[in-house]
Design a protein around this motif. Structure first.
Motif, PDB file in Angstrom:
ATOM      1  N   PRO A  36       0.993  -0.992  -0.091  1.00 20.76           N
ATOM      2  CA  PRO A  36      -0.100  -0.517   0.312  1.00 20.76           C
ATOM      3  C   PRO A  36       0.856   1.085  -0.120  1.00 20.76           C
ATOM      4  N   HIS A  37       2.214   1.263   0.548  1.00 17.47           N
ATOM      5  CA  HIS A  37       3.142   2.713   0.475  1.00 17.47           C
ATOM      6  C   HIS A  37       4.067   2.365  -1.070  1.00 17.47           C
ATOM      7  N   ASP A  38       3.825   1.560  -1.485  1.00 20.30           N
ATOM      8  CA  ASP A  38       4.630   2.218  -2.991  1.00 20.30           C
ATOM      9  C   ASP A  38       4.453   2.754  -3.362  1.00 20.30           C
ATOM     10  N   GLN A  39       5.863   3.537  -3.508  1.00 16.82           N
ATOM     11  CA  GLN A  39       5.776   5.217  -3.392  1.00 16.82           C
ATOM     12  C   GLN A  39       5.930   4.862  -5.721  1.00 16.82           C
ATOM     13  N   ILE A  40       6.647   4.148  -6.088  1.00 13.60           N
ATOM     14  CA  ILE A  40       6.332   4.602  -7.216  1.00 13.60           C
ATOM     15  C   ILE A  40       4.811   4.356  -8.087  1.00 13.60           C
ATOM     16  N   ALA A  41       4.312   3.337  -7.523  1.00 12.21           N
ATOM     17  CA  ALA A  41       2.501   2.682  -8.338  1.00 12.21           C
ATOM     18  C   ALA A  41       2.022   4.078  -7.559  1.00 12.21           C
ATOM     19  N   LEU A  42       2.117   4.893  -6.738  1.00 13.09           N
ATOM     20  CA  LEU A  42       0.955   5.756  -5.932  1.00 13.09           C
ATOM     21  C   LEU A  42       1.515   7.036  -6.891  1.00 13.09           C
ATOM     22  N   SER A  43       3.455   7.309  -6.825  1.00 14.32           N
ATOM     23  CA  SER A  43       3.535   8.017  -8.235  1.00 14.32           C
ATOM     24  C   SER A  43       2.826   8.389  -9.801  1.00 14.32           C
ATOM     25  N   THR A  44       2.415   7.135 -10.097  1.00 12.82           N
ATOM     26  CA  THR A  44       3.060   6.620 -11.314  1.00 12.82           C
ATOM     27  C   THR A  44       1.180   6.838 -11.775  1.00 12.82           C
ATOM     28  N   MET A  45       0.254   6.038 -10.632  1.00 19.59           N
ATOM     29  CA  MET A  45      -1.054   6.415 -10.308  1.00 19.59           C
ATOM     30  C   MET A  45      -1.881   7.752 -10.340  1.00 19.59           C
ATOM     31  N   GLY A  46      -1.458   8.428  -9.919  1.00 18.77           N
ATOM     32  CA  GLY A  46      -1.249   9.872  -9.618  1.00 18.77           C
ATOM     33  C   GLY A  46      -0.698  11.054 -11.196  1.00 18.77           C
ATOM     34  N   THR A  47       0.224  10.739 -11.517  1.00 21.21           N
ATOM     35  CA  THR A  47       0.415  10.918 -13.230  1.00 21.21           C
ATOM     36  C   THR A  47      -0.895  10.797 -14.096  1.00 21.21           C
ATOM     37  N   ALA A  48      -0.882   8.735 -13.947  1.00 23.01           N
ATOM     38  CA  ALA A  48      -2.157   8.523 -14.904  1.00 23.01           C
ATOM     39  C   ALA A  48      -3.617   9.199 -14.755  1.00 23.01           C
ATOM     40  N   TRP A  49      -3.818   9.224 -13.628  1.00 28.41           N
ATOM     41  CA  TRP A  49      -5.042  10.382 -12.953  1.00 28.41           C
ATOM     42  C   TRP A  49      -4.920  11.713 -14.126  1.00 28.41           C
ATOM     43  N   ARG A  50      -4.058  12.426 -13.442  1.00 30.70           N
ATOM     44  CA  ARG A  50      -3.619  13.570 -14.197  1.00 30.70           C
ATOM     45  C   ARG A  50      -4.275  13.448 -15.608  1.00 30.70           C
ATOM     46  N   VAL A  51      -3.274  12.938 -16.541  1.00 31.30           N
ATOM     47  CA  VAL A  51      -3.511  12.902 -17.905  1.00 31.30           C
ATOM     48  C   VAL A  51      -4.551  11.927 -18.698  1.00 31.30           C
ATOM     49  N   MET A  52      -5.558  11.661 -17.278  1.00 29.93           N
ATOM     50  CA  MET A  52      -6.978  11.589 -17.976  1.00 29.93           C
ATOM     51  C   MET A  52      -7.906  12.238 -17.248  1.00 29.93           C
ATOM     52  N   GLY A  53      -7.194  13.426 -16.284  1.00 29.56           N
ATOM     53  CA  GLY A  53      -8.178  13.975 -16.128  1.00 29.56           C
ATOM     54  C   GLY A  53      -9.256  13.711 -15.158  1.00 29.56           C
ATOM     55  N   ASP A  54      -8.728  13.203 -13.679  1.00 33.76           N
ATOM     56  CA  ASP A  54      -9.503  12.544 -12.941  1.00 33.76           C
ATOM     57  C   ASP A  54      -9.561  13.089 -11.345  1.00 33.76           C
ATOM     58  N   ARG A  56      -9.360  12.360  -9.433  1.00 32.48           N
ATOM     59  CA  ARG A  56      -8.757  11.675  -7.869  1.00 32.48           C
ATOM     60  C   ARG A  56      -7.084  12.073  -7.887  1.00 32.48           C
ATOM     61  N   ASP A  57      -6.190  12.991  -8.602  1.00 32.72           N
ATOM     62  CA  ASP A  57      -4.912  13.625  -8.714  1.00 32.72           C
ATOM     63  C   ASP A  57      -4.971  14.151  -7.660  1.00 32.72           C
ATOM     64  N   GLU A  58      -6.015  14.884  -7.482  1.00 36.56           N
ATOM     65  CA  GLU A  58      -6.029  16.027  -6.567  1.00 36.56           C
ATOM     66  C   GLU A  58      -6.181  15.765  -5.425  1.00 36.56           C
ATOM     67  N   ALA A  59      -6.903  14.857  -5.123  1.00 36.13           N
ATOM     68  CA  ALA A  59      -6.565  13.973  -3.897  1.00 36.13           C
ATOM     69  C   ALA A  59      -5.648  13.773  -3.413  1.00 36.13           C
ATOM     70  N   LEU A  60      -5.027  12.732  -4.499  1.00 35.00           N
ATOM     71  CA  LEU A  60      -3.925  12.019  -4.131  1.00 35.00           C
ATOM     72  C   LEU A  60      -2.360  13.167  -3.888  1.00 35.00           C
ATOM     73  N   ASN A  61      -2.807  13.397  -4.540  1.00 32.32           N
ATOM     74  CA  ASN A  61      -1.033  14.777  -4.796  1.00 32.32           C
ATOM     75  C   ASN A  61      -1.652  15.949  -4.125  1.00 32.32           C
ATOM     76  N   GLY A  62      -2.524  16.661  -3.439  1.00 33.64           N
ATOM     77  CA  GLY A  62      -2.503  17.717  -2.612  1.00 33.64           C
ATOM     78  C   GLY A  62      -1.551  18.916  -3.438  1.00 33.64           C
ATOM     79  N   GLU A 144      -2.276  17.603   8.261  1.00 30.13           N
ATOM     80  CA  GLU A 144      -3.647  17.100   8.441  1.00 30.13           C
ATOM     81  C   GLU A 144      -2.993  15.643   8.970  1.00 30.13           C
ATOM     82  N   GLU A 145      -4.338  15.242   9.601  1.00 28.66           N
ATOM     83  CA  GLU A 145      -4.310  13.445   9.747  1.00 28.66           C
ATOM     84  C   GLU A 145      -5.608  13.328   8.770  1.00 28.66           C
ATOM     85  N   ASP A 146      -4.741  11.922   8.185  1.00 28.71           N
ATOM     86  CA  ASP A 146      -5.960  11.300   7.453  1.00 28.71           C
ATOM     87  C   ASP A 146      -5.061   9.681   8.097  1.00 28.71           C
TER      88      ASP A 146
END
Length: 175
Positions: A36-54, A56-62, A144-146
């Motif tokens: 669940p803490h795989d940094q490569i997967a998290l960063s790649t997923m955020g980038t993919a969401w950004r490419v798709m205009g999703d 969730r990118d902003e929610a992840l990367n803040g 913040e704590e989340d």
């Protein structure tokens, strides 16, 4: 099916480079099921969401909350950061390699110091490290704590450096 999150992360990067962000997200999700803490997967997923205009990118990367800049105070013995940086720059001139970038580095058009620079006892480096430590502590304290967020759920008051180096880019006009 691979059981290594790193393999899924690498495949996700390839899918993203191949213009298939949906497949990249699916591969990242598989990687995150394994780690669940795989940094490569998290960063790649955020980038993919950004490419798709999703969104969730902003929610992840803040971008508006997690990314911040800090003005560092000059270390003890220096009136301002300009004079400190001039002295640090002179030292870095001596430790940066005279060659071009190394093949295994992502830096292009510049150089990177080959070894860690924190903890090696150089007075200027340790002075700036102290200022960086102060800024990082302020940053962490302000988060913040989340417990559901993949980054904020790991928020802790203590921290350590995984690496430290200096990177320098050459003026592109002179290349």
């Amino acid at each position: 099916m691979a059981t290594d999150s790193e393999l899924h992360g690498c495949a996700a990067e390839a899918a993203l480079l191949g213009s298939d962000p949906q497949k990249a997200v699916a591969l990242c999700q598989r990687a995150l099921m394994l780690d669940p803490h795989d940094q490569i997967a998290l960063s790649t997923m955020g980038t993919a969401w950004r490419v798709m205009g999703d969104e969730r990118d902003e929610a992840l990367n803040g971008y508006d909350t997690l990314i911040q800049t800090f003005e560092l105070e000059p270390p003890d013995g220096f009136a301002d950061m300009e004079s400190f940086n001039a002295e640090l720059n002179a030292w870095l001139d001596r430790v940066h390699p005279a060659t071009r970038e190394y093949l295994n580095q992502s830096l292009r058009g510049g150089t990177q110091t080959p070894d860690q620079i924190f903890g090696k006892g150089h007075e200027l480096v340790e002075k700036i490290r102290g200022r960086i430590d102060e800024a990082v502590a302020r940053y962490v304290a302000g988060l913040e704590e989340d417990e559901k967020h993949p980054f904020l759920s790991r928020r802790a008051q203590d921290f350590r450096y995984a690496g430290s180096w200096s990177s320098r880019l050459r003026d592109c006009a002179s290349m």
